[in-house]
Scaffold this motif. Structure first.
Motif, PDB file in Angstrom:
ATOM      1  N   THR A 144      -0.018  -9.100  11.950  1.00  0.00           N
ATOM      2  CA  THR A 144       0.936  -9.865  11.300  1.00  0.00           C
ATOM      3  C   THR A 144       0.491 -11.083  11.214  1.00  0.00           C
ATOM      4  O   THR A 144       0.505 -12.421  11.679  1.00  0.00           O
ATOM      5  N   PRO A 145       1.935 -12.135  10.356  1.00  0.00           N
ATOM      6  CA  PRO A 145       0.952 -12.634   9.787  1.00  0.00           C
ATOM      7  C   PRO A 145       1.502 -14.270  10.713  1.00  0.00           C
ATOM      8  O   PRO A 145       1.389 -15.767  10.663  1.00  0.00           O
ATOM      9  N   THR A 146       2.464 -13.663  11.301  1.00  0.00           N
ATOM     10  CA  THR A 146       3.532 -14.694  12.348  1.00  0.00           C
ATOM     11  C   THR A 146       2.907 -15.210  13.696  1.00  0.00           C
ATOM     12  O   THR A 146       2.127 -14.031  14.006  1.00  0.00           O
ATOM     13  N   ARG A 147       3.499 -16.042  14.640  1.00  0.00           N
ATOM     14  CA  ARG A 147       2.329 -15.795  15.898  1.00  0.00           C
ATOM     15  C   ARG A 147       4.024 -17.011  16.624  1.00  0.00           C
ATOM     16  O   ARG A 147       4.038 -18.069  16.431  1.00  0.00           O
ATOM     17  N   ARG A 148       3.478 -16.169  17.818  1.00  0.00           N
ATOM     18  CA  ARG A 148       4.401 -17.345  19.164  1.00  0.00           C
ATOM     19  C   ARG A 148       3.988 -18.387  19.383  1.00  0.00           C
ATOM     20  O   ARG A 148       4.331 -19.533  19.471  1.00  0.00           O
ATOM     21  N   SER A 149       2.249 -18.403  18.549  1.00  0.00           N
ATOM     22  CA  SER A 149       1.514 -19.778  19.466  1.00  0.00           C
ATOM     23  C   SER A 149       2.499 -21.096  18.153  1.00  0.00           C
ATOM     24  O   SER A 149       1.950 -22.552  18.608  1.00  0.00           O
ATOM     25  N   THR A 150       2.759 -20.536  17.108  1.00  0.00           N
ATOM     26  CA  THR A 150       3.716 -21.798  16.357  1.00  0.00           C
ATOM     27  C   THR A 150       4.509 -22.670  17.075  1.00  0.00           C
ATOM     28  O   THR A 150       4.447 -23.547  16.725  1.00  0.00           O
ATOM     29  N   PHE A 151       5.385 -22.029  17.440  1.00  0.00           N
ATOM     30  CA  PHE A 151       6.410 -22.657  18.811  1.00  0.00           C
ATOM     31  C   PHE A 151       5.689 -23.104  19.400  1.00  0.00           C
ATOM     32  O   PHE A 151       6.817 -23.770  19.818  1.00  0.00           O
ATOM     33  N   ASP A 152       5.267 -22.364  20.613  1.00  0.00           N
ATOM     34  CA  ASP A 152       3.906 -23.377  21.300  1.00  0.00           C
ATOM     35  C   ASP A 152       3.579 -24.379  20.846  1.00  0.00           C
ATOM     36  O   ASP A 152       3.622 -25.309  21.768  1.00  0.00           O
ATOM     37  N   ALA A 153       3.093 -24.598  19.972  1.00  0.00           N
ATOM     38  CA  ALA A 153       2.371 -25.672  19.922  1.00  0.00           C
ATOM     39  C   ALA A 153       3.375 -27.014  19.062  1.00  0.00           C
ATOM     40  O   ALA A 153       3.573 -27.987  19.756  1.00  0.00           O
ATOM     41  N   ILE A 154       4.175 -26.311  18.720  1.00  0.00           N
ATOM     42  CA  ILE A 154       5.862 -27.064  18.257  1.00  0.00           C
ATOM     43  C   ILE A 154       6.400 -27.719  19.164  1.00  0.00           C
ATOM     44  O   ILE A 154       7.015 -28.993  19.692  1.00  0.00           O
ATOM     45  N   LEU A 155       6.737 -26.779  20.168  1.00  0.00           N
ATOM     46  CA  LEU A 155       7.163 -28.138  21.754  1.00  0.00           C
ATOM     47  C   LEU A 155       6.063 -28.303  22.019  1.00  0.00           C
ATOM     48  O   LEU A 155       6.555 -29.460  23.239  1.00  0.00           O
ATOM     49  N   ALA A 156       4.894 -28.318  21.951  1.00  0.00           N
ATOM     50  CA  ALA A 156       4.293 -29.347  22.947  1.00  0.00           C
ATOM     51  C   ALA A 156       3.776 -30.666  21.931  1.00  0.00           C
ATOM     52  O   ALA A 156       2.378 -31.520  21.964  1.00  0.00           O
ATOM     53  N   GLY A 157       4.345 -30.977  20.626  1.00  0.00           N
ATOM     54  CA  GLY A 157       3.809 -31.933  19.619  1.00  0.00           C
ATOM     55  C   GLY A 157       3.338 -31.972  19.502  1.00  0.00           C
ATOM     56  O   GLY A 157       2.632 -33.019  18.835  1.00  0.00           O
ATOM     57  N   CYS A 158       2.642 -30.657  18.347  1.00  0.00           N
ATOM     58  CA  CYS A 158       0.931 -30.034  17.974  1.00  0.00           C
ATOM     59  C   CYS A 158       1.593 -30.446  17.118  1.00  0.00           C
ATOM     60  O   CYS A 158       2.394 -29.262  15.800  1.00  0.00           O
ATOM     61  N   ILE A 159       0.619 -30.348  15.858  1.00  0.00           N
ATOM     62  CA  ILE A 159       1.475 -30.453  14.440  1.00  0.00           C
ATOM     63  C   ILE A 159       0.671 -28.749  14.140  1.00  0.00           C
ATOM     64  O   ILE A 159      -0.415 -28.389  13.981  1.00  0.00           O
TER      65      ILE A 159
END
Length: 445
Positions: A324-339
């Motif tokens: 599907t289009p979305t990923r939990r990884s998006t929010f993991d990345a933001i949590l790590a300060g990764c753009i």
């Protein structure tokens, strides 16, 4: 080690105890600044336990689906990543219904009188109840998902539903909306259930992990990450670590797929990472162009240690669509300060408007159309390296600024942290606004 049945029983009875307290008039202290409950009153609809807590006792029943018993601990946050952890848990995103229910029990503006409520919360574990249709014995009856709940709502205290015909009701469905969007009377049944296709629930607001493009009923809310601080000090400590982290990798991809012959964005990412070296593309001697965290077969899903450290060391995190289009990884990345780097609009910009307003995306993320990468040979690394360092630093600060509003803090948090609105708080505020606006637009006889 706690046995599976014992774990489920413990959570059942603890929740049952809290619910009895709420229904007996017990209330939590209202945090500073939250004393005004005008237009914010919520009534938790009392449902038979077969719609929520009983479902936890079947946590190991679905043999095709992962056994979710271990993730029931800490009211759906899962077990701690290690014994001395204060904020990190092995959280399964499909436990959001349980997490949300627990947080609702300490919401400061609860009322026992549904007639005084501005919204009615249905503590129905829709995603867990859907498992019997997705993987269990009732797979051929998936169009019936939700009918039993509707029958109960219309037979028990029907006046609560009839007052606004469900327009003031909301619930959480901890799966993508697609999993509840099977057309009615589909024969043979396809994947999913038909809950969101039932006319009986057209008026209810559903908080889902991913919404459809034409969403009327549902609104996407952030996937839970593994970070659930309980006080301001733990949150501030993490934000400081994110800011201090040395970013030695240009771009990172944490995920699976992309190993087949069919052209797709994940395959393009893997190919580009494979052929990138520190000697080309203008990289400095101390910078790695691309790093892949192989998360095939779900090995990263409940183990944040695998991907959080690499994300802390990366400037950009690639977030291609998958099933599907979305990923939990998006929010993991933001949590790590990764753009985050998105490749289609449905991955985020048209999803999480309450938590990530569309006008902010240029400030904290990069968008590269997947068609340009897959079919026009556009190099991701060229796009990212063309962004000036000053802008990268500014984008990262915006990402870090977003962290508090995208995390789900731990239940029972200290008063200081409660003054910081997290993903739950923002979802509740926006749900109340949505319901209020809907009630003003709809005429009731």
């Amino acid at each position: 080690m706690v046995c599976k049945s014992g774990m489920a029983a413990f959570i059942f009875f603890f929740f049952f105890f809290l619910i009895i307290l709420i229904e007996s008039g017990f209330s939590y202290d209202i945090p500073t600044g939250e004393s005004d409950c005008s237009n914010r009153w919520i009534h938790i609809r009392r449902l038979p336990s077969r719609f929520n807590l009983d479902l936890l006792t079947n946590c190991s029943e679905y043999h095709i689906y992962d056994d979710f018993c271990p993730y029931l601990l800490n009211h759906g946050l899962g077990s701690k990543t290690h014994n001395h952890s204060h904020s990190w848990y092995r959280t399964d995103p499909f436990m959001l219904e349980l997490v949300f229910h627990r947080r609702m029990l300490e919401y400061p503006c609860l009322t026992q009188d549904p007639n005084l409520a501005n919204a009615i919360y249905l503590p129905y574990y829709a995603a867990l109840d859907a498992l019997k249709y997705l993987y269990g014995p009732e797979i051929n009856s998936s169009s019936e998902h939700g009918l039993e709940l509707y029958s109960y709502l219309r037979s028990d205290a029907a006046e609560i539903w009839d007052r606004y015909m469900g327009h003031d009701h909301f619930l959480v469905m901890a799966r993508p909306a697609w999993d509840f969007s099977q057309p009615l009377n589909m024969d043979p049944p396809l994947w999913g259930t038909s809950f969101l296709e039932l006319p009986e629930f057209y008026n209810v607001t559903a908080l889902v992990l991913e919404s459809r493009a034409w969403s009327w009923q549902e609104q996407a809310v952030p996937y839970p990450t593994s970070f659930h601080p309980s006080n301001s000090h733990l949150l501030e400590s993490w934000l400081k670590r994110v800011r201090r982290s040395r970013r030695s990798t240009l771009m990172l991809f944490a995920g699976g797929g992309g190993i087949g012959a069919t052209p797709n964005i994940r395959r393009s990412i893997r190919n580009e990472c494979e052929y990138s070296t520190t000697d080309d593309d203008g990289a400095s001697a101390n910078e790695q162009i691309c790093y892949i965290v192989d998360c095939s077969n779900g090995i990263c899903e409940h183990d944040p240690i695998r991907f959080m450290k690499p994300m802390l060391q990366a400037n950009f995190c690639l977030e291609p669509p998958g099933d599907t289009p979305t990923r939990r990884s998006t929010f993991d990345a933001i949590l790590a300060g990764c753009i985050p780097v998105f490749f289609e609009e449905q991955s985020a910009i048209s999803q999480y408007g309450w938590h990530l307003p569309p006008e902010l995306y240029d400030e904290f993320s990069v968008f590269i159309p997947k068609e340009d990468v897959v079919f026009k040979e556009l190099k991701i690394v060229d796009v990212l390296q063309s962004i000036p360092d000053a802008k990268v630093r500014k984008m990262r600060e915006k990402v870090i600024e977003l962290i508090p509003r995208l995390m789900y803090r731990r239940h029972g948090s200290t008063l200081g942290l409660k003054t910081t609105k997290d993903a739950f708080d923002i979802a509740i505020d926006a749900t109340l606004e949505r319901i209020s606006s809907r009630l003003q637009d709809v005429s009731f006889r």
